[in-house]
Motif scaffolding. Structure first.
Motif, short mmCIF file in Angstrom:
data_model
loop_
_atom_site.label_atom_id
_atom_site.label_comp_id
_atom_site.label_asym_id
_atom_site.label_seq_id
_atom_site.Cartn_x
_atom_site.Cartn_y
_atom_site.Cartn_z
N LEU A 221 8.89 -5.80 39.11
CA LEU A 221 7.61 -6.39 38.70
C LEU A 221 6.69 -5.25 38.26
CD1 LEU A 221 5.83 -8.93 38.49
CD2 LEU A 221 5.14 -8.57 40.85
N VAL A 222 6.35 -5.27 36.97
CA VAL A 222 5.65 -4.12 36.37
C VAL A 222 4.30 -4.56 35.81
CG1 VAL A 222 5.84 -2.28 34.65
CG2 VAL A 222 7.92 -3.20 35.71
N ALA A 223 3.25 -3.83 36.19
CA ALA A 223 1.91 -4.13 35.66
C ALA A 223 1.33 -2.84 35.07
CB ALA A 223 1.01 -4.64 36.77
N THR A 224 0.31 -3.00 34.24
CA THR A 224 -0.26 -1.84 33.56
C THR A 224 -1.75 -1.73 33.88
OG1 THR A 224 1.29 -2.27 31.80
CG2 THR A 224 -0.44 -0.72 31.30
N ILE A 225 -2.19 -0.53 34.15
CA ILE A 225 -3.61 -0.32 34.47
C ILE A 225 -4.43 -0.46 33.19
CG2 ILE A 225 -5.30 1.39 35.26
CD1 ILE A 225 -3.09 2.46 37.14
N HIS A 226 -5.45 -1.29 33.25
CA HIS A 226 -6.31 -1.54 32.08
C HIS A 226 -7.09 -0.26 31.75
CE1 HIS A 226 -9.31 -3.30 29.48
NE2 HIS A 226 -8.74 -4.48 29.58
N PRO A 227 -7.09 0.13 30.47
CA PRO A 227 -7.71 1.42 30.11
C PRO A 227 -9.23 1.42 30.31
CG PRO A 227 -7.12 0.19 28.13
CD PRO A 227 -6.53 -0.55 29.29
N GLY A 228 -9.83 0.24 30.37
CA GLY A 228 -11.29 0.19 30.49
C GLY A 228 -11.80 0.42 31.90
N TYR A 229 -10.93 0.36 32.90
CA TYR A 229 -11.44 0.35 34.28
C TYR A 229 -10.77 1.38 35.20
CZ TYR A 229 -13.38 -3.92 32.51
OH TYR A 229 -14.06 -4.81 31.73
N TYR A 230 -9.91 2.23 34.66
CA TYR A 230 -9.15 3.07 35.59
C TYR A 230 -9.99 4.15 36.25
CZ TYR A 230 -8.66 6.80 32.10
OH TYR A 230 -8.91 7.80 31.20
N TRP A 318 -3.63 1.57 25.83
CA TRP A 318 -4.86 2.26 25.46
C TRP A 318 -5.63 1.39 24.49
CZ3 TRP A 318 -6.87 5.83 28.25
CH2 TRP A 318 -7.88 6.66 27.74
N GLN A 319 -6.80 1.84 24.08
CA GLN A 319 -7.59 1.12 23.08
C GLN A 319 -7.99 2.12 22.02
OE1 GLN A 319 -10.29 -0.25 26.15
NE2 GLN A 319 -9.85 -2.38 25.71
N ASP A 320 -7.77 1.78 20.75
CA ASP A 320 -8.00 2.75 19.66
C ASP A 320 -9.41 3.32 19.65
OD1 ASP A 320 -5.42 2.51 18.85
OD2 ASP A 320 -5.83 1.57 16.91
N PHE A 321 -10.38 2.54 20.14
CA PHE A 321 -11.75 3.05 20.08
C PHE A 321 -12.06 4.09 21.16
CE2 PHE A 321 -12.14 -0.88 22.64
CZ PHE A 321 -12.75 -0.38 23.78
N LYS A 322 -11.15 4.23 22.13
CA LYS A 322 -11.40 5.19 23.22
C LYS A 322 -10.85 6.57 22.85
CE LYS A 322 -10.66 4.27 27.68
NZ LYS A 322 -11.87 4.09 28.50
N ALA A 323 -11.63 7.60 23.11
CA ALA A 323 -11.16 8.96 22.83
C ALA A 323 -10.10 9.33 23.87
CB ALA A 323 -12.32 9.93 22.91
N LYS A 324 -9.13 10.14 23.46
CA LYS A 324 -8.10 10.61 24.39
C LYS A 324 -8.77 11.57 25.37
CE LYS A 324 -3.50 12.54 23.58
NZ LYS A 324 -3.82 13.92 23.87
N ASN A 325 -8.25 11.66 26.59
CA ASN A 325 -8.86 12.59 27.55
C ASN A 325 -7.78 13.40 28.27
OD1 ASN A 325 -7.74 10.92 29.41
ND2 ASN A 325 -9.59 9.74 29.75
N ASN A 326 -8.21 14.15 29.25
CA ASN A 326 -7.28 15.08 29.92
C ASN A 326 -6.14 14.39 30.66
OD1 ASN A 326 -8.51 17.34 29.14
ND2 ASN A 326 -9.80 17.55 30.98
N GLU A 327 -6.45 13.22 31.25
CA GLU A 327 -5.42 12.54 32.04
C GLU A 327 -4.33 11.98 31.15
OE1 GLU A 327 -8.79 10.56 32.82
OE2 GLU A 327 -9.18 12.58 33.52
N VAL A 328 -4.75 11.41 30.04
CA VAL A 328 -3.79 10.74 29.15
C VAL A 328 -3.26 11.76 28.15
CG1 VAL A 328 -3.52 8.87 27.46
CG2 VAL A 328 -4.92 8.53 29.50
N GLN A 329 -2.08 12.29 28.45
CA GLN A 329 -1.51 13.35 27.60
C GLN A 329 -0.86 12.77 26.35
OE1 GLN A 329 1.04 15.70 30.13
NE2 GLN A 329 -0.70 16.56 31.24
N ILE A 330 -0.47 11.51 26.42
CA ILE A 330 0.15 10.87 25.27
C ILE A 330 -0.24 9.39 25.26
CG2 ILE A 330 2.31 10.77 26.65
CD1 ILE A 330 3.86 10.31 24.13
N ILE A 331 -0.61 8.90 24.09
CA ILE A 331 -0.90 7.46 23.96
C ILE A 331 0.38 6.82 23.41
CG2 ILE A 331 -2.28 5.73 22.75
CD1 ILE A 331 -4.53 7.88 22.73
N ARG A 332 0.92 5.88 24.19
CA ARG A 332 2.20 5.27 23.79
C ARG A 332 2.01 3.92 23.12
NH1 ARG A 332 5.90 8.11 26.95
NH2 ARG A 332 4.90 9.25 28.64
N PHE A 333 0.97 3.20 23.52
CA PHE A 333 0.76 1.82 23.07
C PHE A 333 -0.73 1.60 23.12
CE2 PHE A 333 0.91 -2.85 24.33
CZ PHE A 333 1.56 -3.31 23.19
#
Ligand SMILES: CC(=O)N[C@H]1[C@@H](OP(=O)(O)OP(=O)(O)OC[C@H]2O[C@@H](n3ccc(=O)[nH]c3=O)[C@H](O)[C@@H]2O)O[C@H](CO)[C@H](O)[C@@H]1O
Ligand SMILES: [Mn+2]
Length: 351
Positions: A221-230, A318-333
């Motif tokens: 059972l796999v869930a994904t952390i929402h990029p807006g609230y992590y 991820w969401q295209d309008f959000k800038a990449k940051n230190n934690e997220v080393q690669i945006i996959r989707f």
């Protein structure tokens, strides 16, 4: 032992003794059913023993790779939940090892995507980028749910990958289109997917893949952390807070806020989840209440009390309008930027 897997978990303990004494016969299961002690699963899942097969993590002899360290690893993010489910980030897995374990299993991966009304315009990019990055070298069956069959683009798929179009009605409320995915996925699993696939991914269509999304994402059972609230604590999550809704989560409770755009796991477990959300959505509708974020709110309640076995970091949503940051080393989707008033049937254009 075949019938053991068909018996509800709550009844496995008393039955365990019987199983140890010898194989449970068809007749025995029927007797137990009559006694109300167990119930056969209504869905005929394709690979009853998939979970047993996938538990053997066979790695080929002679495979050379960088030795894993006990002391060095990701330090600026948390990589495991307090119930010991991995949180998948770049640097927590070795794709070479993961692929060498999972590719020989010849797994069948169902992927559902809804393109209703104007959202059909997102399909081409979704499919073309999925062919580049999503479960590459695996057997992937896309199930496209749409009311615009004629607008589904012809995209060249790699060998072993195919598409089925499932016609669905349109709606004049985007909230309804999004929520009804639960009911439609549940039904599609019962009618078709349950017999065909080992794992299922249910994904939003207004998205593109930008990097590897592979077998590291497979689990029960796999869930994904929402990029807006992590980065937030749970009092700031948009959980449903009205006790009148079945999606209600009381203040003080919560783990992560999960996005409705990506749900995955064994077909059996995703079936259970979609059935639950569908029932809760219907109960709310009967009481004239709609949860704050529709099916996403019910999903969050389900996952609070039915802990996921693997969690995907915001790299996988991820969401295209959000800038990449230190934690997220690669945006996959990532969710593409969309003009809500233009694509949603019930959002007014600004004057
Ligand atoms: C990033 C993320 O987690 N997104 C979730 C979020 O908003 P989103 O803004 O991502 O929702 P959305 O407009 O993308 O709708 C969700 C999905 O429903 C389908 N669709 C929707 C409207 C329409 O007219 N036609 C159509 O086909 C389509 O597959 C779309 O991707 O909250 C929604 C709550 O309802 C869903 O849980 C979304 O998954
Ligand atoms: Mn979306």
């Amino acid at each position: 032992m075949r019938f053991f897997t068909k018996i509800r978990p709550s009844f496995t303990l008393p039955l365990f003794g019987i199983v140890l004494l010898g194989e449970v016969k068809n007749k025995d299961v029927r007797i137990l059913e009559v006694l109300g002690l167990c119930q056969q699963d209504p869905v005929n899942f394709r690979r009853e023993n998939c979970s047993c097969r996938t538990r053997d993590m066979l790695s080929p002899q002679g495979l050379l790779y960088k030795q894993p360290s006990v002391l060095k690893g990701r330090t600026n993010v948390v990589t495991v939940t307090p119930w010991l489910a991995p949180i998948v980030w770049e640097g927590t897995f070795n794709p070479l090892i993961v692929d060498s374990i999972y590719k020989p299993m010849h797994l069948s991966i169902a992927t559902t995507v809804f393109a209703v009304g104007k959202y059909v315009r997102f399909l081409r990019d979704f499919l073309e980028t999925a062919e580049k990055h999503f479960m590459v070298d695996f057997k992937v069956h896309y199930y496209i749910f749409t009311d615009r069959r004629e607008d589904v683009p012809a995209v060249v798929l790699a060998p072993g990958r195919n598409v089925t179009i499932i016609p669905v009605p349109g709606s004049n409320r985007w909230q309804e289109i999004s929520s009804r995915r639960m009911e439609m996925i549940q039904t599609a699993i019962e009618n078709q997917i349950g017999k065909e696939a080992d794992y299922i991914f249910c994904l939003d269509v207004d998205t593109k893949f930008h990097g590897r999304w592979g077998a590291e994402t497979l689990s029960r059972l796999v869930a994904t952390i929402h990029p807006g609230y992590y980065e937030h604590t749970h009092e700031h999550y948009p959980y449903e807070r009205r006790p009148a809704s079945r999606a209600y989560i009381p203040a003080g409770e919560g783990d992560y806020y999960y996005g409705g755009a990506t749900i995955a796991g064994y077909v059996r477990d995703v079936h259970k989840l979609t059935k639950y959300c569908r029932e809760q959505l219907e109960a709310d509708a009967a009481n004239s209440i709609e949860a704050a974020w529709q099916e996403e709110s019910h999903l969050n309640r389900y996952l609070l009390y039915n802990k996921p076995t693997k969690i995907l970091s915001p790299e996988y949503l991820w969401q295209d309008f959000k800038a990449k940051n230190n934690e997220v080393q690669i945006i996959r989707f990532s969710q593409v930027n969309k003009n809500y008033a233009e694509v949603r049937p019930n959002v007014k254009k600004r004057k």
